[in-house]
Design a protein around this motif. Structure first.
Motif, PDB file in Angstrom:
ATOM      1  N   LEU A 117      -3.038  -2.012   4.301  1.00 60.83           N
ATOM      2  CA  LEU A 117      -2.762  -1.753   2.891  1.00 60.83           C
ATOM      3  C   LEU A 117      -2.026  -0.428   2.718  1.00 60.83           C
ATOM      4  O   LEU A 117      -2.194   0.504   3.519  1.00 60.83           O
ATOM      5  CB  LEU A 117      -4.066  -1.739   2.088  1.00 60.83           C
ATOM      6  CG  LEU A 117      -4.835  -3.061   2.044  1.00 60.83           C
ATOM      7  CD1 LEU A 117      -6.131  -2.887   1.267  1.00 60.83           C
ATOM      8  CD2 LEU A 117      -3.989  -4.183   1.446  1.00 60.83           C
ATOM      9  N   PRO A 118      -1.216  -0.296   1.679  1.00 60.19           N
ATOM     10  CA  PRO A 118      -0.492   0.970   1.451  1.00 60.19           C
ATOM     11  C   PRO A 118      -1.452   2.092   1.087  1.00 60.19           C
ATOM     12  O   PRO A 118      -2.436   1.871   0.375  1.00 60.19           O
ATOM     13  CB  PRO A 118       0.442   0.638   0.276  1.00 60.19           C
ATOM     14  CG  PRO A 118      -0.221  -0.507  -0.420  1.00 60.19           C
ATOM     15  CD  PRO A 118      -0.891  -1.311   0.647  1.00 60.19           C
ATOM     16  N   MET A 119      -1.156   3.285   1.569  1.00 56.04           N
ATOM     17  CA  MET A 119      -1.995   4.446   1.308  1.00 56.04           C
ATOM     18  C   MET A 119      -1.398   5.384   0.265  1.00 56.04           C
ATOM     19  O   MET A 119      -2.117   6.184  -0.332  1.00 56.04           O
ATOM     20  CB  MET A 119      -2.240   5.236   2.607  1.00 56.04           C
ATOM     21  CG  MET A 119      -3.037   4.482   3.648  1.00 56.04           C
ATOM     22  SD  MET A 119      -4.781   4.245   3.213  1.00 56.04           S
ATOM     23  CE  MET A 119      -4.808   2.460   2.919  1.00 56.04           C
ATOM     24  N   ARG A 120      -0.084   5.304   0.050  1.00 54.16           N
ATOM     25  CA  ARG A 120       0.580   6.210  -0.881  1.00 54.16           C
ATOM     26  C   ARG A 120       1.362   5.426  -1.929  1.00 54.16           C
ATOM     27  O   ARG A 120       1.750   4.291  -1.698  1.00 54.16           O
ATOM     28  CB  ARG A 120       1.550   7.139  -0.140  1.00 54.16           C
ATOM     29  CG  ARG A 120       0.883   8.131   0.788  1.00 54.16           C
ATOM     30  CD  ARG A 120       1.898   9.093   1.377  1.00 54.16           C
ATOM     31  NE  ARG A 120       2.660   9.794   0.353  1.00 54.16           N
ATOM     32  CZ  ARG A 120       3.139  11.025   0.499  1.00 54.16           C
ATOM     33  NH1 ARG A 120       2.926  11.682   1.620  1.00 54.16           N
ATOM     34  NH2 ARG A 120       3.838  11.589  -0.457  1.00 54.16           N
ATOM     35  N   VAL A 121       1.586   6.081  -3.057  1.00 52.34           N
ATOM     36  CA  VAL A 121       2.404   5.512  -4.124  1.00 52.34           C
ATOM     37  C   VAL A 121       3.765   6.172  -4.090  1.00 52.34           C
ATOM     38  O   VAL A 121       3.892   7.386  -4.327  1.00 52.34           O
ATOM     39  CB  VAL A 121       1.764   5.729  -5.504  1.00 52.34           C
ATOM     40  CG1 VAL A 121       2.681   5.209  -6.599  1.00 52.34           C
ATOM     41  CG2 VAL A 121       0.406   5.039  -5.579  1.00 52.34           C
ATOM     42  N   GLY A 122       4.801   5.401  -3.782  1.00 51.09           N
ATOM     43  CA  GLY A 122       6.170   5.916  -3.817  1.00 51.09           C
ATOM     44  C   GLY A 122       6.366   7.141  -2.940  1.00 51.09           C
ATOM     45  O   GLY A 122       5.733   7.308  -1.898  1.00 51.09           O
ATOM     46  N   THR A 123       7.242   8.013  -3.398  1.00 54.20           N
ATOM     47  CA  THR A 123       7.578   9.216  -2.625  1.00 54.20           C
ATOM     48  C   THR A 123       7.306  10.486  -3.417  1.00 54.20           C
ATOM     49  O   THR A 123       7.774  11.558  -3.052  1.00 54.20           O
ATOM     50  CB  THR A 123       9.071   9.204  -2.244  1.00 54.20           C
ATOM     51  OG1 THR A 123       9.868   9.118  -3.438  1.00 54.20           O
ATOM     52  CG2 THR A 123       9.381   8.030  -1.332  1.00 54.20           C
ATOM     53  N   GLN A 124       6.554  10.389  -4.513  1.00 52.70           N
ATOM     54  CA  GLN A 124       6.283  11.583  -5.309  1.00 52.70           C
ATOM     55  C   GLN A 124       5.450  12.583  -4.498  1.00 52.70           C
ATOM     56  O   GLN A 124       4.648  12.196  -3.652  1.00 52.70           O
ATOM     57  CB  GLN A 124       5.543  11.209  -6.596  1.00 52.70           C
ATOM     58  CG  GLN A 124       4.160  10.596  -6.373  1.00 52.70           C
ATOM     59  CD  GLN A 124       3.441  10.330  -7.671  1.00 52.70           C
ATOM     60  OE1 GLN A 124       3.399  11.177  -8.538  1.00 52.70           O
ATOM     61  NE2 GLN A 124       2.881   9.123  -7.812  1.00 52.70           N
ATOM     62  N   PRO A 125       5.628  13.871  -4.744  1.00 55.85           N
ATOM     63  CA  PRO A 125       4.876  14.877  -4.004  1.00 55.85           C
ATOM     64  C   PRO A 125       3.449  14.994  -4.529  1.00 55.85           C
ATOM     65  O   PRO A 125       3.152  14.599  -5.658  1.00 55.85           O
ATOM     66  CB  PRO A 125       5.652  16.172  -4.284  1.00 55.85           C
ATOM     67  CG  PRO A 125       6.270  15.939  -5.631  1.00 55.85           C
ATOM     68  CD  PRO A 125       6.609  14.467  -5.664  1.00 55.85           C
ATOM     69  N   GLN A 126       2.561  15.517  -3.690  1.00 56.58           N
ATOM     70  CA  GLN A 126       1.210  15.803  -4.136  1.00 56.58           C
ATOM     71  C   GLN A 126       1.236  16.860  -5.240  1.00 56.58           C
ATOM     72  O   GLN A 126       2.126  17.709  -5.302  1.00 56.58           O
ATOM     73  CB  GLN A 126       0.361  16.324  -2.977  1.00 56.58           C
ATOM     74  CG  GLN A 126       0.034  15.268  -1.933  1.00 56.58           C
ATOM     75  CD  GLN A 126      -0.808  15.827  -0.818  1.00 56.58           C
ATOM     76  OE1 GLN A 126      -0.549  16.922  -0.334  1.00 56.58           O
ATOM     77  NE2 GLN A 126      -1.809  15.086  -0.394  1.00 56.58           N
ATOM     78  N   THR A 127       0.213  16.813  -6.109  1.00 54.11           N
ATOM     79  CA  THR A 127       0.103  17.826  -7.153  1.00 54.11           C
ATOM     80  C   THR A 127       0.070  19.215  -6.535  1.00 54.11           C
ATOM     81  O   THR A 127       0.765  20.132  -6.983  1.00 54.11           O
ATOM     82  CB  THR A 127      -1.169  17.587  -7.983  1.00 54.11           C
ATOM     83  OG1 THR A 127      -1.130  16.266  -8.511  1.00 54.11           O
ATOM     84  CG2 THR A 127      -1.256  18.587  -9.123  1.00 54.11           C
ATOM     85  N   LEU A 128      -0.754  19.378  -5.507  1.00 51.23           N
ATOM     86  CA  LEU A 128      -0.780  20.610  -4.715  1.00 51.23           C
ATOM     87  C   LEU A 128      -0.603  20.220  -3.258  1.00 51.23           C
ATOM     88  O   LEU A 128      -1.354  19.395  -2.734  1.00 51.23           O
ATOM     89  CB  LEU A 128      -2.097  21.366  -4.900  1.00 51.23           C
ATOM     90  CG  LEU A 128      -2.378  21.940  -6.291  1.00 51.23           C
ATOM     91  CD1 LEU A 128      -3.751  22.597  -6.320  1.00 51.23           C
ATOM     92  CD2 LEU A 128      -1.310  22.931  -6.706  1.00 51.23           C
ATOM     93  N   ARG A 129       0.374  20.791  -2.598  1.00 53.44           N
ATOM     94  CA  ARG A 129       0.616  20.441  -1.196  1.00 53.44           C
ATOM     95  C   ARG A 129      -0.422  21.099  -0.297  1.00 53.44           C
ATOM     96  O   ARG A 129      -1.015  22.133  -0.645  1.00 53.44           O
ATOM     97  CB  ARG A 129       2.018  20.897  -0.787  1.00 53.44           C
ATOM     98  CG  ARG A 129       2.252  22.387  -0.919  1.00 53.44           C
ATOM     99  CD  ARG A 129       3.665  22.779  -0.509  1.00 53.44           C
ATOM    100  NE  ARG A 129       3.953  24.169  -0.818  1.00 53.44           N
ATOM    101  CZ  ARG A 129       3.583  25.200  -0.076  1.00 53.44           C
ATOM    102  NH1 ARG A 129       2.873  24.976   1.015  1.00 53.44           N
ATOM    103  NH2 ARG A 129       3.898  26.430  -0.412  1.00 53.44           N
ATOM    104  N   PRO A 130      -0.673  20.533   0.887  1.00 55.28           N
ATOM    105  CA  PRO A 130      -1.611  21.144   1.826  1.00 55.28           C
ATOM    106  C   PRO A 130      -1.136  22.530   2.264  1.00 55.28           C
ATOM    107  O   PRO A 130       0.063  22.802   2.324  1.00 55.28           O
ATOM    108  CB  PRO A 130      -1.609  20.167   3.010  1.00 55.28           C
ATOM    109  CG  PRO A 130      -1.125  18.879   2.434  1.00 55.28           C
ATOM    110  CD  PRO A 130      -0.160  19.240   1.360  1.00 55.28           C
TER     111      PRO A 130
END
Length: 306
Positions: free
Chosen positions: A282-295
């Motif tokens: 199953l897909p784990m991510r939605v599209g290519t949008q960035p995280q709200t806060l990056r690691p």
């Protein structure tokens, strides 16, 4: 309090976006307020301590003992250990600033996962000339993506399972330590853990005692995709459900359709098998949008802090 809190956060994270977000975060405010009342320097506490969450998949995989050995071998000392019961709200609070990119399927699997077992949280201390303890632990733990893990990292040691079943979580930087402590614990239990952390005694034996109880309540299970698929097919057959003609257990698309169909029909399936198979297909991510806060990485800490 806002200005002093922003100043504190600016010293605890290299991300200005996180300073802005966390200055208004209730969880972080609770921990900072409590540390202040207890006479504990919040900045010092957050730099010198981190936490390691052993998720339900780590309990199923019997990963507590190898994790404790890895921590000791890498100069981390367990100064407090506690168990908590997680739920869907816990997961959303913990990953609130990252899950904007999570697919609906990943959230659904995560909701199943928190129902598998209680979890174990270790509070650790360690020494490093350059990096705060949470930054060093996160770097040493290894990335979420199994393809990027390297020998010597904790996640590499524990096993290359999948992107979702990564077994452990730790706060990225000192600011996250303060926020996550209030997500894990209420004020009374936080006070106990803060006192234990301040004492600095090795409490690995407490962790082992919790591990034994968790293991007694949670059976070990396979992480094998084929075993998960076989169990789901048996569950469907027992329920009188039909599988699409020509179903190929090796096909990601066929297995994904199998799960979507079972969910649409509200079929009762073995949760662990759904988690394992879903983590592969199953897909784990939605599209290519960035995280709200990056690691945050060690490189970020060393190069980007003001």
């Amino acid at each position: 309090m806002t200005a002093p809190l922003r100043e504190l956060l600016a010293a605890l994270t290299p991300q200005q976006e996180k300073v802005t977000a966390y200055a208004a975060d209730t969880y972080l405010q609770e921990t900072v307020d409590q540390l202040d009342r207890l006479g504990v320097d919040a900045a010092k506490f957050a730099r010198e301590h981190s936490m390691l969450l052993l998720k339900p998949d780590a309990i199923v995989a019997r990963s507590i003992e190898p994790t404790l050995k890895w921590l000791s071998d890498n100069d981390f000392r367990v100064v407090s250990a506690f168990r908590i019961t997680a739920d869907r709200h816990f997961a959303r609070a913990l990953w609130y600033f990252a899950w904007n990119i999570a697919s609906p399927e990943r959230r659904r699997l995560a909701d199943l996962l928190v129902g598998i077992s209680d979890v174990l949280v270790l509070v650790v201390r360690g020494a490093d000339a350059e990096l705060p303890v949470p930054v060093r632990l996160t770097e040493a733990k290894g990335p979420t993506d199994p393809r990027k893990r390297r020998p010597g990292e904790l996640r590499y040691l524990l096993g290359r399972h999948s992107y979702l079943l990564n077994l452990v979580h730790s706060p990225d930087d000192p600011a996250d330590v303060l926020r996550e402590l209030a997500i894990y614990l209420d004020e009374h239990r936080r006070a106990t853990v803060i006192a234990e952390a301040g004492a600095g005694a090795n409490r690995s034996s407490d962790a082992l005692a919790i591990a034994n109880d968790l293991y007694a309540r949670t059976p070990a299970r396979s992480f094998d995709r084929a075993a998960a698929t076989e169990r789901i097919l048996r569950d469907l057959e027992a329920a009188g459900a039909t599988v699409a003609p020509g179903f190929d257990a090796q096909s990601d698309a066929d297995c994904a359709r199998l799960l979507y169909s079972a969910w649409a029909e509200a079929r009762e399936l073995d949760p662990w098998s759904v988690i394992v198979l879903g983590s592969y297909v199953l897909p784990m991510r939605v599209g290519t949008q960035p995280q709200t806060l990056r690691p945050v990485s060690a490189k970020d800490w060393l190069e980007e802090r003001p």
